[in-house]
Motif scaffolding. Structure first.
Motif, short mmCIF file in Angstrom:
data_model
loop_
_atom_site.label_atom_id
_atom_site.label_comp_id
_atom_site.label_asym_id
_atom_site.label_seq_id
_atom_site.Cartn_x
_atom_site.Cartn_y
_atom_site.Cartn_z
N ALA A 213 -77.98 62.33 1.22
CA ALA A 213 -76.53 62.50 1.31
C ALA A 213 -76.08 62.56 2.76
O ALA A 213 -75.05 61.97 3.14
CB ALA A 213 -76.11 63.76 0.57
N LEU B 7 -71.58 62.76 -1.87
CA LEU B 7 -71.61 63.29 -3.23
C LEU B 7 -72.29 62.32 -4.18
O LEU B 7 -73.13 62.70 -5.02
CB LEU B 7 -70.18 63.59 -3.69
N TRP C 286 -76.06 62.18 -3.38
CA TRP C 286 -76.72 63.40 -3.87
C TRP C 286 -77.06 63.26 -5.35
O TRP C 286 -78.17 63.56 -5.78
CB TRP C 286 -75.81 64.60 -3.63
#
Length: 398
Positions: free
Chosen positions: A29, A133, A136
């Motif tokens: 990320a 995001l 991740w």
């Protein structure tokens, strides 16, 4: 075939270095976030260097970050720049621009550029947050099914036909950079050690001075050892039975101590003009004397000679200032590395090798001067000074 295998492994190592350490969700990320933020800024031509700098420093995946930074490619750049201009206008004026109206060239430079540089960081942060995001989540799902693997620059599998010399260099370099938990500084030291030991001919010359039999060099004392890579290599090759090294650079000695952990080795910080040297079978003065004034060079040489046990040797590498272009190249290299503080010498002052030979012969040593530049453009020579075995009742002039 062996050379091809080594090149292939070096290419794999370079790729692993670009990929950073283990691709955890957080690191993936972060890499995407850095790539998207940098790539969305209007600093064209600087995206790749900045991505590599940040990723190498924080051990992130530079390949993934570089792909993310290419969001400013010709297909997406128009929409990206328009969004940045509009966000900048909204922040400054409280409303977006009407782009269907005619705009002069001067007006575009005066207003649009200001809006773009104002809005770019905001757009970059938004893209970075969204990309981070998403990454991740993707990496977290992937790790449920695929086990991660270490990608650090520690020991790696060499081809079976790798020469023993390269294997020894690899083992020594790996001691400067643990397989896990390494820092950017340790990684730099790891690569420097590998390149230095492979490319600098002095390592092979010193290792083979007394032959290849185990323990040929006995106890080795390296004055001005730097980070200790040469004596540790001699120890790994079995040419030295024990090694000691001293240097006045505290950071390099700290690296040397970490690398020497668990070995019959001692590394300590001291000035060569004052260090307590003790005695050794082989004493090294590699690229050291030219950093001191002429009287100090003589004093250090005398102290090093006094540390050589009967039947032992003193090995000196210095540049020959009479080698014309080679001498110019050597002086230039030393001045550059001294200026950037990689080599923490007080000055650079070369002298003819025969001056050292004359002093050592007056102390009873037998001297031999050999070229030590190998395939490099420098003027380095190796002075091998051997102290005769001490006879019963004899008094050595040292």
């Amino acid at each position: 075939m062996a050379r091809f295998s080594l090149l292939r492994e070096e290419a794999r190592r370079a790729w692993r270095e670009l990929r950073g350490s283990d691709l955890s969700p957080a690191r993936g990320a972060a890499a995407v976030a850095i790539g998207l933020f940098i790539g969305s800024q209007p600093i064209f031509g600087c995206h790749t260097p900045l991505v590599l700098l940040f990723c190498f420093w924080f051990r992130l995946d530079a390949a993934i970050a570089w792909v993310a930074a290419n969001i400013s490619n010709p297909f997406f750049a128009p929409a990206l720049l328009t969004a940045e201009v509009q966000v900048g206008a909204l922040l400054k004026r409280g409303e977006v621009l009407r782009l269907d109206q005619e705009v002069t060239h001067a007006d575009a430079w005066a207003r649009f550029a200001g809006y773009m540089f104002l809005g770019a960081p905001v757009v970059g942060i938004a893209l970075a947050a969204g990309g981070a995001l998403l990454t991740w989540g993707v990496v977290s799902l992937r790790r449920r099914f695929v086990a991660g693997s270490g990608l650090g620059p520690g020991p790696y599998r060499l081809p079976p036909d790798t020469p023993p010399w390269i294997q020894a260099v690899e083992r020594v370099a790996s001691r400067y950079c643990p397989e896990r938990g390494y820092t950017a500084t340790q990684r730099a030291r790891f690569h420097y050690t590998r390149i230095k030991l492979i490319s600098d001919p002095v390592a092979r010359l010193v290792a083979d001075i007394a032959g290849e039999q185990p323990g040929a060099l006995g106890e080795v004392l390296d004055i001005g050892t730097g980070a200790g890579q040469l004596p540790l290599l001699l120890l790994d090759l079995g040419r030295a039975t024990r090694v000691r090294g001293t240097d006045w650079d505290e950071a390099k000695i700290a690296d040397a101590r970490r690398a020497a952990a668990g070995l019959p080795a001692e590394m300590w910080r001291a000035d060569a003009r004052e260090a307590e040297l003790g005695e050794a079978d082989t004493v090294l003065l590699i690229d050291l004397l030219h950093y001191f004034r002429l009287p100090e060079q003589d004093a250090i040489l005398r102290r090093a000679a006094a540390a050589v046990r009967p039947g032992g040797r003193l090995v000196i590498r210095e540049a020959d200032p009479s080698r014309r272009l080679r001498s110019v190249m050597t002086l230039l290299e030393e001045r550059v590395f001294t200026a950037i503080r990689w080599n923490r010498g007080e000055r650079v002052r070369f002298r003819h090798p025969q001056e050292f030979v004359a002093l050592l012969e007056a102390l009873g040593f037998r001297c031999d001067v050999r070229s030590a530049w190998g395939k490099t453009p420098f003027s380095n020579v190796l002075i091998l000074a051997e102290r005769p075995p001490e006879e019963v009742g004899a008094h050595h002039p040292c």
